[in-house]
Structures are given as C-alpha cells and as structure tokens.
Enzyme design. Sequence first.
Site, PDB file in Angstrom:
ATOM      1  N   HIS A  36     -11.101   7.125   8.661  1.00 47.19           N
ATOM      2  CA  HIS A  36      -9.388   6.621   9.339  1.00 47.19           C
ATOM      3  C   HIS A  36     -10.251   5.479   9.736  1.00 47.19           C
ATOM      4  O   HIS A  36     -10.593   4.284   8.577  1.00 47.19           O
ATOM      5  CB  HIS A  36      -8.690   7.184  10.134  1.00 47.19           C
ATOM      6  CG  HIS A  36      -7.924   6.867  10.211  1.00 47.19           C
ATOM      7  ND1 HIS A  36      -6.555   6.209   9.573  1.00 47.19           N
ATOM      8  CD2 HIS A  36      -6.456   7.067  11.220  1.00 47.19           C
ATOM      9  CE1 HIS A  36      -5.630   5.358  10.144  1.00 47.19           C
ATOM     10  NE2 HIS A  36      -5.039   6.145  11.096  1.00 47.19           N
TER      11      HIS A  36
ATOM     12  N   HIS B 268      -8.577   3.971  -1.667  1.00 42.69           N
ATOM     13  CA  HIS B 268      -7.218   3.596  -0.834  1.00 42.69           C
ATOM     14  C   HIS B 268      -6.639   5.594  -1.307  1.00 42.69           C
ATOM     15  O   HIS B 268      -6.152   5.224  -1.799  1.00 42.69           O
ATOM     16  CB  HIS B 268      -6.407   3.156  -0.117  1.00 42.69           C
ATOM     17  CG  HIS B 268      -5.950   2.975   1.344  1.00 42.69           C
ATOM     18  ND1 HIS B 268      -4.769   3.896   0.845  1.00 42.69           N
ATOM     19  CD2 HIS B 268      -5.901   2.286   1.973  1.00 42.69           C
ATOM     20  CE1 HIS B 268      -4.129   3.662   2.375  1.00 42.69           C
ATOM     21  NE2 HIS B 268      -5.347   2.648   2.890  1.00 42.69           N
TER      22      HIS B 268
ATOM     23  N   ASP C  10     -10.978  -2.895   4.724  1.00 43.89           N
ATOM     24  CA  ASP C  10     -12.267  -2.690   5.547  1.00 43.89           C
ATOM     25  C   ASP C  10     -13.259  -3.361   4.863  1.00 43.89           C
ATOM     26  O   ASP C  10     -14.406  -3.550   5.153  1.00 43.89           O
ATOM     27  CB  ASP C  10     -12.867  -0.985   5.346  1.00 43.89           C
ATOM     28  CG  ASP C  10     -12.436  -0.549   6.409  1.00 43.89           C
ATOM     29  OD1 ASP C  10     -11.583  -1.650   7.407  1.00 43.89           O
ATOM     30  OD2 ASP C  10     -10.786   0.503   6.743  1.00 43.89           O
TER      31      ASP C  10
END
Length: 430
Positions: free
Chosen positions: A265, A306, A364
């Site tokens: 996460h 994702h 990210d």
Amino acid sequence: MADTAKLYLNDSEKPLELSIRKGTLGPDVIDVSPLAKNGLFTYDPGFMSTAACSSEITFIDGDKGVLLHRGYPIEQLAEKSDFLEVCYLLLHGELPNQTKKTDFITAINSHTMVHEQLRNFFNGFRRDAHPMAIMVGVVGALSAFYHDSLDINNPEHRNIAALRLIAKMPTLAAMVYKYSIGQPFMYPQNDLGYAENFLHMMFNVPCEKKEPNSVLARAMDRIFILHADHEQNASTSTVRLAGSTGANPYACISAGIAALWGPAHGGANEACLNMLKEIGDVSHIGKYIARAKDPNDSFRLMGFGHRVYKNYDPRAKVMRQACYEVLEEVGAHDNPLFKIAMELEKIALEDDYFISRKLYPNVDFYSGITLSALGIPANLFTVIFALARTVGWISQWQEMIGDPERRIGRPRQLYTGHAMRKFAEMKDRK
Ligand code: CMC
C-alpha cells in the site's frame, strides 16, 4: 439494464429479486443485503467485486486513468488549487469562496501545535524506531489529549477533530524526523503556508532558519494533493471499519496509518527508489526488464502496475512534472536516478509484456525521487503519505458517521473448519 437482478437458488422456480443501485459514474451495484435473510452470504476475498459503502467523495475510472475529487479531475486540482483548498473540498463537498478559504486556513492554523505533554511520548521510543511505528502511537495518543472532541454524534466535535488532525499531522511528522536525527523539535510557524510550514519544521533549526523556497514548497503541496484521497483503498476501508464501531476519530486514523504501513500500500515509493538505486545505471535496465518479465523470478518493477488503474495513473503524470521541477531547482537535473526512471518508463511502455498487461507507471514511480530530492529520507516517505491521506480518511469517516445506512462493519465467512465434535479428554489426544 433492468433495475433488479434475479437469482435462482437451487433450481427454485421463484427467483430472489435483488435491486440494482446506480451511481453517478462507474458500475452499478447489486444490493445483496437480502441474501442473509435467505441463509446465504456472498464470497469475495479482497473485495474484488464488493462495494462496501456509497460515497460522494472520490471517483476512479481505472480503465480510463481518471481520478475525480468531488467531480474535479486531479490534474486540475494539482495545477490550479492548493492542498488546504483540496482539504476543504474533500471535507465539505465544494471549493471554498475566498472568505470560507481564509476562515478554513485560520481554523487549521489555530490547531497546528500539539499539547506540550505529547512531546514526552517521543522519548519513550528508540531513536531508530521506524517513523510509522511512532506515528501509529502518537496519533492514537491524541485521543488522550482532546476529550472535548470525542463525541462522534456531535457534528461540532467531528469538525474540530478533523481540523485538529489535518493541522497536527505535519507537526507530528516533522517531530518524528527531528527525533530520529536528534535535533530539537521546531514549533509550527503559522505565517507560512501548509507545505512551507512542514518544510520549516523538517529542515530548520532554532539557531538557523532558511527562507522558504516557493518551488520546493509548491512541489511538496502537490505531493500532498496527489495523495489526499483514493476512495475505498485498504487504509480508508480500515478507518471506516474502525469508525463503524463508534471508535473515536484519532483511534480510527491511527488504525488507517497502521494499514498504510504495508509495502503493498503506502510502502511502494520507498521500494521504487531502492530499485532505481539497485539498477544503478541506464545500461543495466535491460537486465531488470528481463527479470520483471520472467515468470520464475519474483522481481517486479516497483512503481509499475495498479489494482485499479489499467491505464497511466493520472497522479503519475503530475508527479513526473513535479519531480522534474524539484530536480531543476535543487540543481540535480542530471540526477542519475531520474535518468534511469525516464529510460525505464520509455522502455517498459514500448514492451509488449507491459502493454498487454496494462502495466503503467503509478504515482510511486516518481514520488520517491521527488521526495528524496526534497531532502526527505526514504523511511519517512510513508509518513508523508499518511500526512496527506489524513484528510481523505477523515472525510470518509465523516461521511460514514452521517450515513443513515451505517451499521457496524461485520463481514461474514465461509467456515471450513471442523463440524461440532465432543471435547477430547487428555488421555484420548494424540
Ligand atoms: N512488474 C512486472 N510484472 C507485473 C507488475 C510489475 N510491477 N505488476 C503486475 N505484473 C504482472 C503480474 O506478474 C501478472 O502477470 P501474469 O498475468 O503473467 O501472471 C500481471 O501483471 C497481473 O498482475 P497482478 O499481480 O494480478 O495485478 P494486481 O492488480 O493484483 O497487482 C500491484 C497490482 C500494484 C500489487 C502490482 O502491479 C505490483 O506489485 N506493482 C509493483 C508495486 C507497486 O508499485 N505498488 C504501488 C501501487 S500504487 C500505490 C497506491 O495506490 O497505494
């Protein structure tokens, strides 16, 4: 589509009719709540097909790469808005006019300090404690300090708890960092903007204060905006579940921080930065791409793929730009990690393995480089995520408390253990 779904149980002639509920956007949902009265549960590990609530806050279309907060695209919010305005939007549903915005900033500023007694908590931790471990502790501890805002059925209490959490998270996050390096805590300075104030508490020391850098503060602010909310992800669902029991908001946010801590996460940006360091040079990229594609190798390209986005993560585009601006500002435009990231992205986006699996860069991919160029150490990345996500958590918590359909969250199970059996006496046990 019909407004009901018909379910035929065990060849029965008469179907069970389940109503279909429609949202503004996104898939319809089948209301399966009547199943329990008929002795049935649904089975959906990982909630792949389950909507656990209705919400008006955030919408994601993963196939198109769309993220909307209260209807506004994330790209527009990142370009035209600022974090505190986005906080107001998430909490109240509309962008504030100038008066409401000024009042909101004043309200936040009146809560930026933490109780002096709370500072003592830090001394109980080792200096090398993981920052998220300290955050789970000190945010939960806020409930021991603000007894005046713990009645969850009182809207004023809920509002003041929301303001306190949004206002105090940067202060606590910076205190965690200062504690880890042995520097004195810096008090917040309310004439600074939210992101500027955070950078001030992180990097200034009492004997020497640097003027805020507007480019870096703007980049920090955009990172906060990009992480502000993301509908019913694991940590947000944790906050809602904890909140459904009537637990106080500080305890619920502490539970959310714990859920965010996991590497699947909130921990991925740190893993991505480490991967770029490990690759080390553009010439090694081919080897790592081959490893990512090898089904016998557990290595994955961090920052790629994702669960929801099967298109370019809209947050990644904004982050890429922010990353570029920060590197320019700090004079690191030829940063080798950024070069590796850009080349890796180019190669992966042209490779059939990644194209066919719809694996695109996620937020990210560039956030780790950006945060480290801002001077933030890797073990603090998830704390930054928690700081920014607090407004999403508390907005979703507020929405849940006000929902007339709210009930305690209590999933059921498919029991696969022993059927009932007689107690085994010691002499009969193997
Ligand atoms: N590198 C290489 N192959 C991948 C990757 C990757 N990063 N991600 C998925 N795949 C492959 C996977 O091996 C599988 O291939 P095959 O069909 O041949 O078995 C296929 O793509 C589907 O993967 P999956 O594991 O079923 O997909 P998922 O939706 O369950 O996983 C994910 C999503 C994010 C956990 C995964 O893509 C991943 O591990 N990415 C790297 C970690 C990362 O960057 N996480 C940050 C997520 S964004 C932060 C947030 O919003 O919280």
